[in-house]
Design an enzyme around this catalytic site. Structure first.
Site, PDB file in Angstrom:
ATOM      1  N   GLU A 121      -2.214   3.283 -28.850  1.00  0.00           N
ATOM      2  CA  GLU A 121      -3.607   3.107 -28.391  1.00  0.00           C
ATOM      3  C   GLU A 121      -3.651   2.544 -26.976  1.00  0.00           C
ATOM      4  O   GLU A 121      -4.476   2.954 -26.160  1.00  0.00           O
ATOM      5  CB  GLU A 121      -4.374   2.184 -29.345  1.00  0.00           C
ATOM      6  CG  GLU A 121      -5.895   2.214 -29.144  1.00  0.00           C
ATOM      7  CD  GLU A 121      -6.424   1.253 -28.082  1.00  0.00           C
ATOM      8  OE1 GLU A 121      -7.573   1.410 -27.677  1.00  0.00           O
ATOM      9  OE2 GLU A 121      -5.683   0.351 -27.648  1.00  0.00           O
ATOM     10  N   ASP A 127       0.427  -1.152 -31.717  1.00  0.00           N
ATOM     11  CA  ASP A 127       1.055  -1.420 -30.414  1.00  0.00           C
ATOM     12  C   ASP A 127       0.268  -2.497 -29.688  1.00  0.00           C
ATOM     13  O   ASP A 127      -0.892  -2.758 -30.004  1.00  0.00           O
ATOM     14  CB  ASP A 127       1.145  -0.145 -29.558  1.00  0.00           C
ATOM     15  CG  ASP A 127      -0.213   0.449 -29.200  1.00  0.00           C
ATOM     16  OD1 ASP A 127      -1.120   0.437 -30.066  1.00  0.00           O
ATOM     17  OD2 ASP A 127      -0.378   0.914 -28.054  1.00  0.00           O
TER      18      ASP A 127
HETATM   19  N1  BES Z   1      -9.380  -3.200 -28.543  1.00  0.00           N
HETATM   20  C1  BES Z   1      -9.428  -2.729 -27.198  1.00  0.00           C
HETATM   21  C2  BES Z   1     -10.774  -2.185 -26.780  1.00  0.00           C
HETATM   22  C3  BES Z   1     -11.938  -3.141 -26.905  1.00  0.00           C
HETATM   23  C4  BES Z   1     -11.818  -4.491 -26.688  1.00  0.00           C
HETATM   24  C5  BES Z   1     -13.150  -2.617 -27.240  1.00  0.00           C
HETATM   25  C6  BES Z   1     -12.917  -5.319 -26.832  1.00  0.00           C
HETATM   26  C7  BES Z   1     -14.235  -3.434 -27.352  1.00  0.00           C
HETATM   27  C8  BES Z   1     -14.131  -4.781 -27.153  1.00  0.00           C
HETATM   28  C9  BES Z   1      -8.380  -1.657 -27.002  1.00  0.00           C
HETATM   29  O1  BES Z   1      -7.150  -2.000 -27.563  1.00  0.00           O
HETATM   30  C10 BES Z   1      -8.148  -1.464 -25.531  1.00  0.00           C
HETATM   31  O2  BES Z   1      -7.744  -2.384 -24.879  1.00  0.00           O
HETATM   32  N2  BES Z   1      -8.404  -0.278 -25.029  1.00  0.00           N
HETATM   33  C11 BES Z   1      -8.115   0.083 -23.681  1.00  0.00           C
HETATM   34  C12 BES Z   1      -8.149   1.585 -23.647  1.00  0.00           C
HETATM   35  C13 BES Z   1      -7.395   2.239 -22.539  1.00  0.00           C
HETATM   36  C14 BES Z   1      -5.973   1.803 -22.412  1.00  0.00           C
HETATM   37  C15 BES Z   1      -7.483   3.743 -22.707  1.00  0.00           C
HETATM   38  C16 BES Z   1      -9.129  -0.484 -22.706  1.00  0.00           C
HETATM   39  O3  BES Z   1     -10.313  -0.638 -23.046  1.00  0.00           O
HETATM   40  O4  BES Z   1      -8.736  -0.815 -21.579  1.00  0.00           O
HETATM   41 ZN    ZN Z   2      -6.210  -3.416 -26.143  1.00  0.00          ZN
END
Ligand code: BES
Ligand code: ZN
Length: 442
Positions: A141, A76
């Protein structure tokens, strides 16, 4: 490579925006494409329905004497707005200047597909994999993985494994392989502040009643003290102090100095908790951020009005050993205490995710480091991540297994923003990485 890029382009063309119910069918089509791709490689594939978006599992034939490796990813993506700021349409991928441009190119389709294609290459060249493999791909996710937690509990036996590998994190700078051994957690909330029963003339009533727009500004301002430290009572109680070796190591990590942060963000000064470097603030200290704020007239010219309502959306990034539920309760208490008189406050608590930390020098951690070195030619740096992937801690608690994070997202990949992009060299590097990784883990 052309064939592999064709696969990536096909994968990127699905507007699999999980948060937007108008895109439900697109998310599903994307899952179906994955099923086709993985079955075409000779893997055993299952698509599991959930309350929202499907979970896709694929595995090779498992053998008792081999180690089991689970690779997690998400298909997603985030919404694309403001769409007018994209230089090319978000779901019509193209290559310019050595990068693949499109929503999801880095987060997470490009990184995830690199693992799939690494497996495909190994299967084509060697006929079998050195490990028992489980691919676990979800479509939720970006909305906090609501279906995956119950799924893990239900399928604990089938998902039993020795190690989890994830490429959904960052690489500190081009050509600098990066292994993540921590992630921040998160808790979100939204506040609505109500004042008068309806919008008021600001001359006729201004000065005699509380203004919700002023109140929301005061509330937002109350979250930090003048230095940038978070002013919520008890907020730092459970924060695990940085280790000396981390501070020493991060001081030398390329791409994370104050100057790097200024250059990449376009900000004019760094800001944050006193006594910590930018790298330390990002990777090991918690935050309170306003993600949205609104009240009153936003159109052209002026309109003399006291708005009846104001709103703000907050998120708090958490570090070990903060607990999202505990912080959420402390935030609520703080907001209620600081809400000005004459204003009623409603707090709606949003999603939570726990922080994660593991030992980068464990046996699997070392295997990950060797694989990164083999794929990119130099030894990796070790960092914790500022972003959140809450399911990683959930997998630790439910499956009892640690994750190694092998990130391929460069600081200028613009994940979640317009003009998201993925370096072709990291796509290629990711494919090499998967091949090296499965060998090392075995
Ligand atoms: N891939 C990211 C998280 C990420 C980005 C970790 C760069 C480390 C470095 C993930 O898809 C994401 O965006 N997660 C969200 C989680 C939330 C919606 C629960 C975030 O971090 O905002
Ligand atoms: Zn993300």
């Amino acid at each position: 490579m052309t064939k592999q890029l064709d696969d990536l382009f096909a994968f990127l063309r699905f507007p699999s925006i999980s948060t937007d119910s108008n895109h439900g069918a697109d998310v599903r089509d994307c899952a179906d494409w994955l099923v086709q791709k993985l079955s075409g490689m000779g893997l055993d594939v299952e698509l599991h329905e959930t309350a929202r978006h499907p979970i896709v599992i694929a595995r090779n034939e498992h053998q008792a004497d081999k180690k089991t490796c689970l690779i997690y990813g998400h298909y997603d993506v985030q919404p694309v707005d403001p769409v007018e700021l994209w230089d090319s349409p978000p779901f019509e991928p193209e290559i310019r200047d050595g990068r693949i441009w499109g929503r999801g190119s880095t987060d997470n389709k490009g990184q995830m597909l690199a693992h799939i294609l690494g497996v495909e290459e190994t299967l084509q060249e060697e006929g079998e994999l050195p490990v028992n493999l489980i691919f676990l791909f979800e479509g939720e996710e970006e909305i906090g993985s609501p279906s995956l937690v119950p799924f893990l509990k239900k399928h604990q036996q089938e998902l039993a494994c020795d190690v989890i590998a994830v490429s959904d994190t960052g690489m500190v700078a081009k050509g600098v392989p990066t292994m993540g051994y921590g992630l921040r957690g998160i808790t979100c909330c939204e506040v609505t502040l109500k004042g008068p029963a309806g919008d008021l003339h600001s001359g006729v009533y201004g000065g005699a009643v509380a203004n919700p727009a002023t109140a929301v500004a005061r509330l937002v301002a109350s979250l930090h003290d003048a230095d940038g430290k978070i002013a919520i009572e008890g907020f730092y109680d459970d924060v695990r102090p940085l280790e000396d070796w981390e501070r020493a190591m991060w001081a030398r990590v390329p791409g994370a100095s104050d100057d790097d942060i200024l250059a990449i963000t376009g900000s004019t000064a760094t800001f944050g908790e006193p006594g910590y470097s930018s790298a330390e603030r990002l990777w090991a200290r918690p935050t309170a951020e306003v993600n949205g704020i609104g009240a009153g007239y936003q159109g052209e010219g002026s309109k003399t009005v006291i708005p009846a309502e104001a709103m703000a959306k907050f998120s708090f990034r958490l570090v070990p050993d903060q607990d999202p539920e505990d912080i959420s309760a402390k935030v609520k208490t703080h907001l209620e205490k600081h809400c000005p008189e004459g204003i009623t406050l409603e707090v709606e608590v949003g999603h939570h995710g726990k922080p994660y930390i593991c030992d980068p020098h464990s046996e699997n951690g070392k295997a990950g480091q060797v694989a990164l070195e083999q794929a990119f030619g130099i030894a990796p740096v070790l960092i914790r991540e500022g972003g959140s992937i809450p399911i990683i801690q959930d997998m630790k608690e439910i499956l009892g297994v640690e994750s190694i994070m092998l990130g391929l997202a460069l600081p200028d990949c613009q994940i979640h923003a317009p003009n998201e992009n993925f370096y072709v060299e990291n796509f290629e590097g990711g494919i090499r990485l998967n091949r090296a990784l499965l060998k090392q883990l075995a």
